[in-house]
Structures are given as structure tokens and as C-alpha cells.
Design a protein around this motif. Sequence first.
Motif: not given
Length: 557
Positions: A457-485
Motif C-alpha cells: 500500500l505504501k509503495q502504491l501510494d508513493k507511485f500515485v503521488r509521484d506520477h499524478t497527471t491530473d486531479r478530479f476532486g478526490p480522484v487522481r489520474q496516474v500517468k499511464a502510456t504504453r511505455d510507462f505505467g
Amino acid sequence: MRAFSDMLDRLAFTSSRNAKLVLVRDYLRAAPDPERGWALAALTGDLGFHAAKPAMIREAAEARVDPVLLHLSRDYVGDLAETVALIWPPDPDYRPNREPDLSEVVEALTRAKRHEVRGLVERWLDALDPAGRWALLKLITGALRVGLSARLAKTAAAMIRPDGLEPVDVSEIEEVWHALEPPYGDLFAWLEGRAPRPNADAPGRFRPVMLAHPVDEVTDFPKLNPADYAAEWKWDGIRVQAVCEGGVKKLYSRTGDEIAGAFPDLMEALDCQGVIDGELLVVREGRVAPFADLQQRLNRKSVDPKLTASHPAAIYAYDLLALDDEDLRPLPYLERRARLEALVARTASPRLHLSPRLAFETWDDLALLRADPPVGAAAEGLMLKRLDSDYQAGRPKGLWWKWKRDPHLIDAVLMYAQRGSGKRSSFYSDFTFGVWTDEGALTPVGKSYFGFTDLELKQLDKFVRDHTTDRFGPVRQVKATRDFGLVLEIAFEGLQRSTRHKSGVAMRFPRISRIRWDKPPREAATLDEVMDLLDRIEAGGGRTVRSAGGSQASPSG
């Protein structure tokens, strides 16, 4: 209210089962009647207030606090009740001379009309400290979430029995539970030796269910003799208890909730004097429909004729607990089964089927059946029952076993994350994941918030914080491309078609099986592969998904 809120606060931060039992036991011993009875009702989920809604709490808080600040705080904390409890500014002109007690809150909310509830709640919030406010708000919304099951709360109640009196097992409490009403004065009088056991012989009552242990084929099967067990399908429906006695008809879920209102067609068709333990399913032309069809009828207060015609409900019976006023639970399984077979044959109803016993001689024979159920057997695995077992409440060791099919597995890509609630309110722990479309984009196919360890959980949380690309209220969009994610191996019990989801598919019980730090996102599954799997599931076929790169994912059946 102070003692109740202190108990809830300590329960929320206590992980040990035994420590939770001691906390609740000590509270029930010390608290007076009816205070402890209302507390027990809240812990077991038998206390609800229809006039108190989360929207009302939010509106009351917005009237005291800047709405933008409140919403930002809610996004950070992750829980409305906790946010309001911490941020609530008491009315400076209100001078309460004491805190409300639990009984006062329950009795006032029970009598109050909808328009009166907000004023009551505001005055109580003014009089309480943050811990008391949190307990109050959790109480009135019915969302305690302190890691305590209803059975564990009843187990703690059994422990208040004074030394020198014969101990009371939790199954004895469950036997009388549905004949009791909060605040359970007669229950506590019995447990403390001040009165006899409450009478639970009312027609139509619920009997505590017998549950199974998961079987481990590696460690358990060498110790078990196949000749001692009967095998049946573990049907993919919901466990129910159909009661027809003394002119009373009831349909209970496995937790004792009465659900007959959603199945009037089934109740009208049941014409027998007994108590049947079985699985509630939708059955068309002798074939069991997927669980998704049954979901169309669950959690409804009433149903219309069109729905009952298109989704006919039936019971696949696998045990008989009572017949013509005779309690059959002390009898061995084989004798109960013989009486059940005769009852189903005598009833001859299309709404009551006998769950068939499966022929096998070895555990290997069963393994083949488990891996490939026949078409029309919407089963999630197998049940094993000792031929000489009586019917015992709870989960007795060694009598009944469940051998679930291995889950389906796909590799998906993390797309969005949201903070959790309670102890997880500071972590991003609710994850939305998707698969690739033909256009090379990701489309969501599910959401999960469990299956990982605290470290993960701590590892997932850190990944989300380090790779957030957009925010929709409480939701965070995470960087996800064919080469990174981040690729997540998702385990799930089934798939169903869904017009509510953009992908056209919904998963049943998804959870994160593994975090695939090693796998590039381009090799995650595609939507075509997921739909192919859905086609195979509907046809009764295999359970394997291939990745977009062509390599075969781990088979799961």
C-alpha cells in the motif's frame, strides 16, 4: 456517549481479534441498561435511523464552515464523518450542561421527524468533543467500520457471563437473536444469570447457519478420506434460508436479513412445512443463470411482474434444518439429505431444486470437476460435507469444506486512485485499472481497494503521488502510456456485460493479486481479450487470458 465513543475509537485502532473482544466485553459489563443494548445493536448492524442521511450532515457542516474548506478537508481526510468531527466549530452561544448519552441519542432519533433531525444533531455536535462527534456521526449513518463483525460482537456479549455460571457459546446467542429486540434487556438478564434463556421458538424464526472452511488441497486432503465426504457444487448465488412453518413464510440471507419482499414469486411457490438451507439463484429452463442476473433482483423492496417473469428466482436446496416441527439439525448429514430429497420430490415445484451430489472416488476426480463444471452449472467451486456431520452454527473445523475455483487473472494498468477511509484516509488505496482498446487507449474495467499488504500500500501510494497527471476532486489520474505505467495483476471471480460501464464489462470481486513492477504496460491485456474471456465464461469454457504481447497469462482453472 463518552464510554461508547472511547470504545469505538480503540476498536478502530486495534487489530487483534482477542483485544477487540476484551474491549467490547469490558464495555458491555460496565455500561448500564439500556445503554449497552443500543451499543450492541449498533455493533451488530441492527440499529438504523432512516431520517438521518449523510447529505444532512454535509449541509449542517456547510452552514458552519466554509464549503470549499470543508470539501478540501473531506478530500484530504477521506471520510465525511471524521472530517466533520474534526472541523466542527461549536456554537459559542450554546452552553450545554452535559454531553448526551447514547440512549438519549437513540431514543430522540427514533421519535424525531425528518425536519427535526438536523437540529438535534447540531446540538449534540456542539456538546461533544471530536471523538464523541465521530462516534455520533458513525452511529447515525450506520457506518461504524471498526473491524468488528456482528458475530464477534455477539461473542463478546457471551463473555460477560459471570464466573460460576455455565458458559454461553455464541451459537446459543445466535439461536435466540432474531426473537430479540434492541436494547436486549432479556438477553443481558439471561447472560448475567438473572433470568432464563429467551424463548426462540416463534414460527418463522431464523436458524444460525453452518459455514465451511477453505480447503487446502496440499495440506488438508492427505488427512481426509474421500469416502467420508459428499460433494456438491458451490453455486454462484447467495446463501438463503427458506422458512415455512406455522403459517409463516420467511426468506433470510445467511446473516439473517429478511429478503422475502424482493422474491414474492418464489415465496408464493414454496409450499412445504420446513426450513430449507440452500442457494438463491435465477433459473431459466433448468439452467442456472449468472450471478449478474440475480443481482437485478437483490436489494429491492418490491419487484414488478415483468422482472419476476424475466428473472425467475429459485432455490437449489442442499440441507433441511426442520420438517413438520421436528428439528433435524442434530441428525447426520446423510439422514437430513434423505429427508430433503423426499421433500423436494414431494413438492415438485419449478422454484425448488435439489442441489445434486457429485460422484467421485478420489480427490483427483473432484479436481477435474472443479476445473471444468458443465454448462449450466454456474458454480464457483465445490462444497465437501462429512456424511456424519450434524448441522452446527458457525464454522466448526473438519465438517464442511469449500474448494473454490481458482480466480480469473488479467494484467491491467493503473489509471486512477483515490484516498481510502478510516485508517487508510491518508493513503491512496482505491485503484481503478484498465485494459487497452484497439485505438491504443486505456478503458477502465474495474476498481479494487484490497489484495495488497501494508508495505505494498505504501509503495502504491508513493507511485500515485509521484506520477499524478491530473486531479478530479478526490480522484487522481496516474500517468499511464504504453511505455510507462504500473501493471497490476487482477484476480476476479467473474465477468458480466454492463451498459453502465464504458468498456461494456464489469468484474465480480476484483482484487489486486500482484503488483507487476517488472511488466511494461504495453503487455497488459486488451479489451478484446477480456471480451473473449467473457464469451468463454458464458459458454462454460476456459479461464485463461492472453496479454496484448501474445504471451499467455497464468491460467486460473
